[in-house]
Motif scaffolding. Sequence first.
Motif, PDB file in Angstrom:
ATOM      1  N   UNK A   1       0.825  -1.211   0.000  1.00 12.64           N
ATOM      2  CA  UNK A   1       0.000   0.000   0.000  1.00 12.64           C
ATOM      3  C   UNK A   1       0.858   1.259   0.000  1.00 12.64           C
ATOM      4  N   UNK A   2       1.171   1.784  -1.180  1.00 13.74           N
ATOM      5  CA  UNK A   2       1.973   3.010  -1.241  1.00 13.74           C
ATOM      6  C   UNK A   2       1.300   4.186  -0.512  1.00 13.74           C
ATOM      7  N   UNK A   3      -0.009   4.147  -0.395  1.00 12.96           N
ATOM      8  CA  UNK A   3      -0.739   5.220   0.302  1.00 12.96           C
ATOM      9  C   UNK A   3      -0.382   5.285   1.778  1.00 12.96           C
ATOM     10  N   UNK A   4       0.165   4.220   2.305  1.00 16.08           N
ATOM     11  CA  UNK A   4       0.510   4.165   3.727  1.00 16.08           C
ATOM     12  C   UNK A   4       1.892   4.731   4.034  1.00 16.08           C
ATOM     13  N   UNK A   5       2.681   5.051   3.026  1.00 19.09           N
ATOM     14  CA  UNK A   5       4.083   5.429   3.251  1.00 19.09           C
ATOM     15  C   UNK A   5       4.241   6.613   4.205  1.00 19.09           C
ATOM     16  N   UNK A   6       3.479   7.671   4.002  1.00 20.77           N
ATOM     17  CA  UNK A   6       3.595   8.837   4.892  1.00 20.77           C
ATOM     18  C   UNK A   6       3.226   8.463   6.326  1.00 20.77           C
ATOM     19  N   UNK A   7       2.266   7.576   6.486  1.00 21.77           N
ATOM     20  CA  UNK A   7       1.881   7.127   7.826  1.00 21.77           C
ATOM     21  C   UNK A   7       2.988   6.300   8.466  1.00 21.77           C
ATOM     22  N   UNK A   8       3.651   5.466   7.676  1.00 27.34           N
ATOM     23  CA  UNK A   8       4.781   4.703   8.204  1.00 27.34           C
ATOM     24  C   UNK A   8       5.908   5.633   8.629  1.00 27.34           C
ATOM     25  N   UNK A   9       6.149   6.664   7.864  1.00 25.67           N
ATOM     26  CA  UNK A   9       7.185   7.630   8.248  1.00 25.67           C
ATOM     27  C   UNK A   9       6.838   8.282   9.575  1.00 25.67           C
ATOM     28  N   UNK A  10       5.562   8.605   9.777  1.00 29.57           N
ATOM     29  CA  UNK A  10       5.111   9.203  11.034  1.00 29.57           C
ATOM     30  C   UNK A  10       5.264   8.216  12.198  1.00 29.57           C
ATOM     31  N   UNK A  11       4.874   6.972  11.993  1.00 24.84           N
ATOM     32  CA  UNK A  11       5.014   5.936  13.024  1.00 24.84           C
ATOM     33  C   UNK A  11       6.481   5.769  13.402  1.00 24.84           C
ATOM     34  N   UNK A  12       7.327   5.695  12.402  1.00 26.14           N
ATOM     35  CA  UNK A  12       8.751   5.485  12.664  1.00 26.14           C
ATOM     36  C   UNK A  12       9.397   6.697  13.321  1.00 26.14           C
ATOM     37  N   UNK A  13       8.936   7.887  13.005  1.00 23.95           N
ATOM     38  CA  UNK A  13       9.414   9.085  13.691  1.00 23.95           C
ATOM     39  C   UNK A  13       9.026   9.004  15.172  1.00 23.95           C
ATOM     40  N   UNK A  14       7.804   8.571  15.449  1.00 22.91           N
ATOM     41  CA  UNK A  14       7.355   8.400  16.832  1.00 22.91           C
ATOM     42  C   UNK A  14       8.157   7.343  17.568  1.00 22.91           C
ATOM     43  N   UNK A  15       8.492   6.262  16.873  1.00 19.78           N
ATOM     44  CA  UNK A  15       9.316   5.222  17.489  1.00 19.78           C
ATOM     45  C   UNK A  15      10.706   5.761  17.830  1.00 19.78           C
ATOM     46  N   UNK A  16      11.297   6.537  16.902  1.00 23.15           N
ATOM     47  CA  UNK A  16      12.624   7.114  17.172  1.00 23.15           C
ATOM     48  C   UNK A  16      12.561   8.078  18.360  1.00 23.15           C
ATOM     49  N   UNK A  17      11.526   8.902  18.427  1.00 21.31           N
ATOM     50  CA  UNK A  17      11.384   9.854  19.536  1.00 21.31           C
ATOM     51  C   UNK A  17      11.200   9.115  20.862  1.00 21.31           C
TER      52      UNK A  17
END
Length: 131
Positions: free
Chosen positions: A17-33
Amino acid sequence: MGEISFAGFRHYLRARSPEAEALFEEVERGEREAALDAGIPVEEVDTGTYGIMSDVFWWGVFHPALERGDVRLVRDCYAIVEEIIRDGDRNLLECLWIRVISYLETSEWSFVSFEYGGPGLRGMFEEHATG
């Protein structure tokens, strides 16, 4: 396609699902934080499959597509549901039921589900209705 695993769902959905990419970036940013705040390696912070299924797939991609009436994306999301029903491991199927199908069988979305959902989803609805 081979089995879609509970542990591999993030990778599967990201590829599917390419539509999910921005959401994955947000999730991963939250994980890093979260890792930085806790002073632990980022590998030790994981949103988890239930979180990805809910926050990324259902609330981030599928539900908004239903709300907008984006037929192409709705069909693609139902195809993902069918793939998981057909090829998902038991834990992933349970996660799908709890975090997605429980919404799809509500009166709000059931008519759309019977129009766009496949035989696997319809079978699950029938099985649930008959107990």
